[in-house]
Design a protein around this motif. Structure first.
Motif, PDB file in Angstrom:
ATOM      1  N   PHE A   1     -16.742  -1.789  16.498  1.00  0.00           N
ATOM      2  CA  PHE A   1     -16.535  -2.694  15.976  1.00  0.00           C
ATOM      3  C   PHE A   1     -15.182  -2.603  15.100  1.00  0.00           C
ATOM      4  O   PHE A   1     -14.580  -1.374  14.068  1.00  0.00           O
ATOM      5  N   LEU A   2     -13.775  -3.055  15.016  1.00  0.00           N
ATOM      6  CA  LEU A   2     -12.708  -2.831  14.487  1.00  0.00           C
ATOM      7  C   LEU A   2     -12.591  -3.810  13.664  1.00  0.00           C
ATOM      8  O   LEU A   2     -12.071  -4.854  13.805  1.00  0.00           O
ATOM      9  N   VAL A   3     -11.201  -2.932  12.964  1.00  0.00           N
ATOM     10  CA  VAL A   3     -10.775  -3.341  11.458  1.00  0.00           C
ATOM     11  C   VAL A   3      -9.168  -3.025  10.611  1.00  0.00           C
ATOM     12  O   VAL A   3      -9.385  -2.058  10.896  1.00  0.00           O
ATOM     13  N   ALA A   4      -8.594  -3.813  11.737  1.00  0.00           N
ATOM     14  CA  ALA A   4      -7.045  -3.849  11.665  1.00  0.00           C
ATOM     15  C   ALA A   4      -6.073  -4.180  10.447  1.00  0.00           C
ATOM     16  O   ALA A   4      -6.185  -5.105  11.068  1.00  0.00           O
ATOM     17  N   LEU A   5      -5.824  -3.622   9.568  1.00  0.00           N
ATOM     18  CA  LEU A   5      -4.547  -4.192   8.459  1.00  0.00           C
ATOM     19  C   LEU A   5      -3.310  -3.430   8.761  1.00  0.00           C
ATOM     20  O   LEU A   5      -3.081  -2.996   8.841  1.00  0.00           O
ATOM     21  N   GLN A   6      -2.640  -4.848   8.315  1.00  0.00           N
ATOM     22  CA  GLN A   6      -0.822  -4.324   8.705  1.00  0.00           C
ATOM     23  C   GLN A   6      -0.268  -5.350   7.563  1.00  0.00           C
ATOM     24  O   GLN A   6      -0.377  -6.022   7.893  1.00  0.00           O
ATOM     25  N   LEU A   7       0.879  -4.409   6.681  1.00  0.00           N
ATOM     26  CA  LEU A   7       1.518  -4.590   6.024  1.00  0.00           C
ATOM     27  C   LEU A   7       2.853  -4.860   6.268  1.00  0.00           C
ATOM     28  O   LEU A   7       3.107  -3.192   5.947  1.00  0.00           O
ATOM     29  N   PRO A   8       3.840  -5.604   5.715  1.00  0.00           N
ATOM     30  CA  PRO A   8       5.337  -4.321   5.821  1.00  0.00           C
ATOM     31  C   PRO A   8       5.511  -4.115   4.720  1.00  0.00           C
ATOM     32  O   PRO A   8       4.918  -4.206   3.972  1.00  0.00           O
ATOM     33  N   VAL A   9       6.160  -2.733   4.944  1.00  0.00           N
ATOM     34  CA  VAL A   9       6.721  -2.273   3.265  1.00  0.00           C
ATOM     35  C   VAL A   9       8.163  -2.197   3.664  1.00  0.00           C
ATOM     36  O   VAL A   9       8.583  -1.719   4.206  1.00  0.00           O
ATOM     37  N   PRO A  10       8.210  -1.746   1.929  1.00  0.00           N
ATOM     38  CA  PRO A  10      10.073  -1.792   1.871  1.00  0.00           C
ATOM     39  C   PRO A  10      10.439  -0.340   2.285  1.00  0.00           C
ATOM     40  O   PRO A  10       9.933   1.163   1.732  1.00  0.00           O
ATOM     41  N   ASP A  11      11.693  -0.150   2.648  1.00  0.00           N
ATOM     42  CA  ASP A  11      12.233   1.081   3.113  1.00  0.00           C
ATOM     43  C   ASP A  11      11.357   2.324   3.008  1.00  0.00           C
ATOM     44  O   ASP A  11      10.926   3.058   1.712  1.00  0.00           O
ATOM     45  N   LEU A  12      10.485   2.918   3.794  1.00  0.00           N
ATOM     46  CA  LEU A  12      10.003   4.699   4.012  1.00  0.00           C
ATOM     47  C   LEU A  12      11.136   5.164   4.565  1.00  0.00           C
ATOM     48  O   LEU A  12      10.356   5.825   5.077  1.00  0.00           O
ATOM     49  N   SER A  13      12.120   5.007   4.874  1.00  0.00           N
ATOM     50  CA  SER A  13      13.077   6.197   4.839  1.00  0.00           C
ATOM     51  C   SER A  13      12.913   7.049   4.121  1.00  0.00           C
ATOM     52  O   SER A  13      13.376   8.878   5.054  1.00  0.00           O
ATOM     53  N   ARG A  14      13.050   7.089   3.384  1.00  0.00           N
ATOM     54  CA  ARG A  14      12.501   8.361   1.626  1.00  0.00           C
ATOM     55  C   ARG A  14      11.692   9.311   1.860  1.00  0.00           C
ATOM     56  O   ARG A  14      11.158  10.183   1.461  1.00  0.00           O
ATOM     57  N   ALA A  15      10.133   8.574   2.650  1.00  0.00           N
ATOM     58  CA  ALA A  15       9.140   9.042   2.975  1.00  0.00           C
ATOM     59  C   ALA A  15       8.548  10.567   3.774  1.00  0.00           C
ATOM     60  O   ALA A  15       9.704   9.775   4.198  1.00  0.00           O
ATOM     61  N   SER A  16       8.409  11.090   4.042  1.00  0.00           N
ATOM     62  CA  SER A  16       8.063  12.330   4.490  1.00  0.00           C
ATOM     63  C   SER A  16       7.703  11.704   6.284  1.00  0.00           C
ATOM     64  O   SER A  16       7.024  10.816   5.022  1.00  0.00           O
TER      65      SER A  16
END
Length: 429
Positions: free
Chosen positions: A395-410
């Motif tokens: 059984f699969l549960v998949a959650l997808q959310l937009p997030v701002p400015d991931l370029s600063r994260a490693s």
């Protein structure tokens, strides 16, 4: 679930950290101007120069004391009055001095009037110094036209320089005002997140009450009916009575297991200060106590998002809690794989569990219950989505959310958090 960080005293803003340095440098320049103004030889006019140098040195001490007192004043009005006093103190420096090392203290005095009072106050202070300089030249020359002309020639450059002080004060004032607006916005967002959390908990309590009534209440009713039947039949049919007692025991054990599942689901995190990957592992660890093996994988970018966005992290934690609860209650799962990854401006949560004996999970897309439906609505409101479906024997549960400015994260992977080494292998009692 991770709690929002408590409100703490605000850290000193950039102007508050920068001003003591600027004030110290300005006072040093004023002292240097006083020392350089000392006459090297005695002669006509030397006494006047000595007086000016001594006055400038004394003013440096008075201005230093005023600026030391300024941060300790509680009200804006008192700070504005003190800054106006400092303008009066630097007036002799502007009127009787020469353009040079005296400029920094003049600029800073006018800037602080703007910062503590208003731009209009800074303009008035600049005009005061300029007009007084012209008036003194007129008085000293005795001739109105000549004195006025020479006064303008000497005062206008000073007023232009003080215009830089007005701009500096206006910039610092705008920066402080923006900081206050940002702090108010953060406080409103924190209160909104707390309100959302309370509403979420209220919805969860209502759902829990209904499901406890329908599930646990039904089993306890069966236990009571079996025991009543056994009591009536013990004299006439002992075997049937003991069969009902055995059935009551089995039903009560099922009820106990369901109660343990609900306890884990309703209070999953033992460390309320945990955030990010640590909070996810804390939720997983509490479910491992039921005998469920939970493997958690979180990359660095996802961890950064969870620790910086309280509203989004609350939704992710709630989705993990709901997924683990459903894996136990409906899927009779023995192991769950949980992965959280961020890339291309999206945060993706994927939870997959096996289906144990007696699992009540039909093929295809899952019919959303109260919990999944609420999560799907909240994900949609943020521009994302939630999918829950049976795929073969999992059984699969998949959650997808937009997030701002991931370029600063490693982007380097974190590996497995709470993996095989910390996965429970038995049923904790």
């Amino acid at each position: 679930m991770s709690e929002l960080p408590a409100t703490t005293a605000p850290a000193p803003s950039l102007p508050r950290r920068m001003l003591p340095v600027l004030q110290s440098l300005a006072l040093v320049c004023l002292v240097i101007a006083a020392v350089l103004g000392l006459p090297l030889e005695q002669g006509p006019g030397a006494g006047r120069v000595w007086v000016l140098s001594v006055v400038w040195g004394a003013l440096a001490v008075l201005i230093a004391l005023a600026w030391m007192l300024r941060p300790r004043l509680r009200t804006p009005r008192s700070r504005a009055i003190l800054s106006a006093v400092v303008v009066l103190l630097v007036t002799p420096v502007a009127v009787f001095g020469r353009i040079g090392f005296t400029v920094p203290v003049l600029l800073l005095a006018v800037a602080l009037v703007v910062l503590d009072a208003s731009v209009r106050a800074g303009v008035v202070a600049t005009a005061w110094i300029g007009v007084l300089g012209v008036a003194l030249h007129v008085a000293s020359w005795g001739d109105l036209g000549t004195g006025f002309a020479i006064g303008l020639v000497n005062s206008v450059p000073v007023m232009v320089l003080l215009g830089f002080g007005i701009v500096l004060g206006w910039t610092l004032r705008a920066y402080e005002r923006q900081l206050r607006r940002d702090a108010a916005l953060i406080d409103r967002l924190r209160r909104a997140a707390e309100t959302e959390k309370e509403l979420l908990l209220a919805d969860e309590r209502a759902r829990s009450a209904r499901e406890l009534h329908d599930g646990l209440g039904h089993r306890l009713t069966l236990v009571s009916m079996s025991l009543d039947f056994a009591e009536r039949m013990r004299e006439r049919d002992a075997r049937a009575a003991w069969d009902e007692v055995a059935q009551a025991r089995t039903t009560s054990q099922d009820a106990l297991e369901e109660m343990r599942t609900w306890v884990r689901a309703l209070s999953p995190v033992r460390d309320p200060a945990a955030r990010g990957a640590a909070a996810l592992d804390a939720i997983a660890e509490s479910f491992r106590g039921t005998g469920l093996a939970v493997e958690v994988t979180v990359d660095d970018r996802s961890n950064t998002v969870l620790t910086t966005d309280d509203a989004l992290s609350l939704l992710v934690y709630r989705a993990v809690q709901e997924g683990l609860t459903n894996a136990l209650r409906h899927g009779r799962a023995r192991e769950v794989r949980l992965g959280l990854h961020a890339a291309d401006g999206q945060l993706r949560l994927r939870m997959s569990n096996d289906l144990g004996p007696g699992a009540q999970v039909p093929d295809g897309e899952a019919e959303p219950g109260f919990g999944l439906r609420g999560l799907a609505e909240r994900a949609l409101a943020r521009g994302g989505g939630l999918r829950a479906a049976r795929e073969g024997d999992r059984f699969l549960v998949a959650l997808q959310l937009p997030v701002p400015d991931l370029s600063r994260a490693s982007g380097s992977p974190r590996g497995v958090v709470g993996g095989v080494g910390r996965t429970a292998t038995g049923v904790a009692r």
